[in-house]
Write an enzyme that holds these catalytic residues in place. Structure first.
Site, PDB file in Angstrom:
ATOM      1  N   CYS A  64       0.961  -1.247   0.128  1.00 31.07           N
ATOM      2  CA  CYS A  64      -0.041   0.012  -0.089  1.00 31.07           C
ATOM      3  C   CYS A  64       0.900   1.373  -0.140  1.00 31.07           C
ATOM      4  O   CYS A  64       1.102   1.697   1.032  1.00 31.07           O
ATOM      5  CB  CYS A  64      -0.794  -0.061   1.279  1.00 31.07           C
ATOM      6  SG  CYS A  64      -1.899  -1.483   1.599  1.00 31.07           S
ATOM      7  N   ALA A  66       1.148   4.389  -2.037  1.00 33.03           N
ATOM      8  CA  ALA A  66       0.969   5.759  -2.072  1.00 33.03           C
ATOM      9  C   ALA A  66       0.792   6.764  -1.093  1.00 33.03           C
ATOM     10  O   ALA A  66       0.129   6.115   0.183  1.00 33.03           O
ATOM     11  CB  ALA A  66      -0.142   5.813  -3.246  1.00 33.03           C
ATOM     12  N   GLY A  68       3.994   7.277  -1.226  1.00 25.43           N
ATOM     13  CA  GLY A  68       5.398   7.173  -1.582  1.00 25.43           C
ATOM     14  C   GLY A  68       6.482   7.386  -0.444  1.00 25.43           C
ATOM     15  O   GLY A  68       7.627   6.828  -1.093  1.00 25.43           O
ATOM     16  N   GLY A  69       6.204   8.072   0.382  1.00 25.73           N
ATOM     17  CA  GLY A  69       7.387   8.270   1.428  1.00 25.73           C
ATOM     18  C   GLY A  69       8.116   7.010   1.763  1.00 25.73           C
ATOM     19  O   GLY A  69       9.222   7.111   1.853  1.00 25.73           O
ATOM     20  N   LYS A  70       7.404   6.045   2.192  1.00 22.43           N
ATOM     21  CA  LYS A  70       8.092   4.710   2.740  1.00 22.43           C
ATOM     22  C   LYS A  70       8.766   3.863   1.469  1.00 22.43           C
ATOM     23  O   LYS A  70       9.865   3.443   1.698  1.00 22.43           O
ATOM     24  CB  LYS A  70       7.166   3.914   3.545  1.00 22.43           C
ATOM     25  CG  LYS A  70       6.761   4.488   4.699  1.00 22.43           C
ATOM     26  CD  LYS A  70       5.887   3.575   5.769  1.00 22.43           C
ATOM     27  CE  LYS A  70       5.285   4.363   6.833  1.00 22.43           C
ATOM     28  NZ  LYS A  70       3.914   5.291   6.448  1.00 22.43           N
ATOM     29  N   CYS A 190      -1.265   4.342  10.868  1.00 20.42           N
ATOM     30  CA  CYS A 190      -0.986   5.563  11.624  1.00 20.42           C
ATOM     31  C   CYS A 190      -2.211   5.575  12.483  1.00 20.42           C
ATOM     32  O   CYS A 190      -2.556   6.877  13.068  1.00 20.42           O
ATOM     33  CB  CYS A 190      -0.904   6.580  10.805  1.00 20.42           C
ATOM     34  SG  CYS A 190      -2.253   6.861   9.675  1.00 20.42           S
TER      35      CYS A 190
HETATM   36  C1  LIG Z   1      -1.437   4.763   4.883  1.00 19.74           C
HETATM   37  S1  LIG Z   1      -1.692   4.874   3.008  1.00 19.74           S
HETATM   38  C2  LIG Z   1      -0.142   4.575   2.504  1.00 19.74           C
HETATM   39  C3  LIG Z   1       0.782   5.556   2.825  1.00 19.74           C
HETATM   40  C4  LIG Z   1       2.494   5.256   2.171  1.00 19.74           C
HETATM   41  N1  LIG Z   1       2.873   3.552   2.550  1.00 19.74           N
HETATM   42  C5  LIG Z   1       3.365   6.223   2.330  1.00 19.74           C
HETATM   43  O1  LIG Z   1       4.531   5.933   3.068  1.00 19.74           O
HETATM   44  O2  LIG Z   1       3.295   7.168   1.613  1.00 19.74           O
HETATM   45  C6  LIG Z   1      -2.565   3.433   2.663  1.00 19.74           C
HETATM   46  C7  LIG Z   1      -2.768   3.169   1.150  1.00 19.74           C
HETATM   47  O3  LIG Z   1      -3.372   2.049   0.713  1.00 19.74           O
HETATM   48  C8  LIG Z   1      -4.173   2.123  -0.290  1.00 19.74           C
HETATM   49  N2  LIG Z   1      -4.970   1.082  -0.145  1.00 19.74           N
HETATM   50  C9  LIG Z   1      -6.095   0.865   0.495  1.00 19.74           C
HETATM   51  N3  LIG Z   1      -6.793  -0.272   0.335  1.00 19.74           N
HETATM   52  C10 LIG Z   1      -5.837  -1.060  -0.345  1.00 19.74           C
HETATM   53  C11 LIG Z   1      -5.881  -2.260  -0.890  1.00 19.74           C
HETATM   54  N4  LIG Z   1      -6.727  -3.165  -0.701  1.00 19.74           N
HETATM   55  N5  LIG Z   1      -4.881  -2.781  -1.560  1.00 19.74           N
HETATM   56  C12 LIG Z   1      -3.884  -1.802  -2.206  1.00 19.74           C
HETATM   57  N6  LIG Z   1      -3.895  -0.582  -1.450  1.00 19.74           N
HETATM   58  C13 LIG Z   1      -4.745  -0.168  -0.848  1.00 19.74           C
HETATM   59  C14 LIG Z   1      -4.655   3.537  -0.213  1.00 19.74           C
HETATM   60  O4  LIG Z   1      -5.083   4.008  -1.538  1.00 19.74           O
HETATM   61  C15 LIG Z   1      -3.326   4.223   0.353  1.00 19.74           C
HETATM   62  O5  LIG Z   1      -2.743   4.843  -0.556  1.00 19.74           O
END
Ligand SMILES: C[S@@+](CC[C@H](N)C(=O)[O-])C[C@H]1O[C@@H](n2cnc3c(N)ncnc32)[C@H](O)[C@@H]1O
Length: 253
Positions: A64, A66, A68-70, A190
C-alpha cells in the site's frame, strides 16, 4: 458515540495532551537521495520503513505504497539492486506515487521500481512465496488527519474501525502468503486504536498459526511505547512524531 468520546474513553486522562499533540506540529524529516528532489516524511514513518531491514538484492513489495514516502526509504536501501514493487489500489494516489518515484529517486535507484495497482489482498494468491520483504502500511483510521477535517470527522464511526481492522487482516494474510519462507513483513498503521494494531497481529497469528513469529524492533525515539507485539509512537510522548504503530513478523523457514 462520537470521535472525541471514543478516544477519550480509550486514552482516559492522557487524551487531553494527546489530542493537543495530534493537532499540533509534526516532525518531518527531509529525505534527499543523491541529487533527486527532496521528500519530507514524518520521522516515525521513516523509522518504520527502515525497520523492515531491506538490503540490496532483495525482492521487496510495498503493498500500500502511495503517496510514496516509505517506498523511497525502501528504494534507498536497495541501492538499485534487486526489485521493488510499489503497489496501490487507488488510481489517483498511484499517479502521485509515480511522480514521487520519478522525481525523488535517482534514475539508477528508480529503474528497479515497478508501480502497480492491484488490490493488496490478491498478492497471496497470485504471487505466492515471491518476496523477501513486504511492507504492509495499511489503510487505517488516520485519526490525526480525521481530526483536522470536518468532513472526515462527520464520516467517522466505531463501525469504520471494525471494517478497517477486517481489511487490514486480509492484507496482512495476503502478505504472509506472498512472502518467501524466512522472509519478513513490517505491518504499520497510523491508527490510535489497538483494534487496528496489536489486534490485527493477534488475529494473523491465529489465522496463520505456526507459520509466523513476531520479531522485536529496537525503539529509536524517547517516548516510544512497547505494545504486546510491536511499537507505538504517539506525538504527545514522541515530541510530535507519529502516530505510527509497527510490528515485524517473520515467516518460518
Ligand atoms: C497509509 S496509506 C499508505 C502510505 C504510504 N505507505 C506512504 O508511506 O506514503 C494506505 C494506502 O493504501 C491504499 N489502499 C487501500 N486499500 C488498499 C488495498 N486493498 N490494496 C492496495 N492498496 C490499498 C490507499 O490507496 C492508500 O494509499
Amino acid at each position: 458515540m462520537d470521535f472525541f468520546e471514543y478516544y477519550a474513553n480509550l486514552f482516559g486522562p492522557r487524551w487531553e495532551a494527546l489530542q493537543k499533540a495530534l493537532l499540533g506540529e509534526n516532525k518531518p524529516k527531509e529525505l534527499q537521495i543523491e541529487n533527486a528532489t527532496p521528500y519530507f516524511l514524518d520521522e516515525a514513518s521513516f523509522f518504520a520503513a527502515n525497520a523492515l531491514g531491506v538490503l540490496p538484492g532483495m525482492d521487496v513489495l510495498d503493498m500500500c505504497a502511495a503517496p510514496g514516502g516509505k517506498t523511497l526509504v525502501l528504494a534507498n536501501a536497495l541501492k538499485g539492486e534487486g526489485s521493488l514493487q510499489s503497489n496501490d489500489r487507488s488510481p489517483d494516489r498511484r499517479e502521485r506515487l509515480r511522480r514521487v518515484v520519478m522525481n525523488s529517486l535517482p534514475e539508477n535507484f528508480a529503474k528497479i521500481v515497478t508501480v502497480s495497482g492491484y488490490p493488496g489482498e490478491r498478492f497471496g494468491r497470485f504471487r505466492p512465496e515471491s518476496f523477501d520483504k513486504i511492507l504492509v502500511d495499511a489503510p487505517c483510521s488516520s485519526e490525526r488527519h480525521v481530526m483536522n477535517s470536518k468532513e472526515h470527522l462527520s464520516m467517522w464511526s466505531v463501525g469504520r474501525i471494525k471494517r478497517l481492522a477486517v481489511e487490514q487482516g486480509s492484507l496482512l494474510a495476503s502478505a504472509v502468503d506472498a512472502l518467501r519462507p524466512g522472509g519478513e513483513i513490517l505491518y504499520s498503521t497510523c491508527a490510535l486504536s489497538p483494534e487496528e494494531n496489536d489486534g490485527v497481529v493477534r488475529k494473523i497469528l491465529k489465522k496463520r498459526k505456526g507459520l509466523i513469529e513476531v520479531l522485536s524492533i529496537e525503539p529509536l525515539f524517547e517516548g516510544t511505547e512497547q505494545t504486546e507485539f510491536g511499537l507505538h509512537m504517539l506525538p504527545d510522548l514522541c515530541d510530535g512524531r507519529g502516530p505510527i504503530f509497527c510490528a515485524k513478523l517473520k515467516k518460518k523457514a
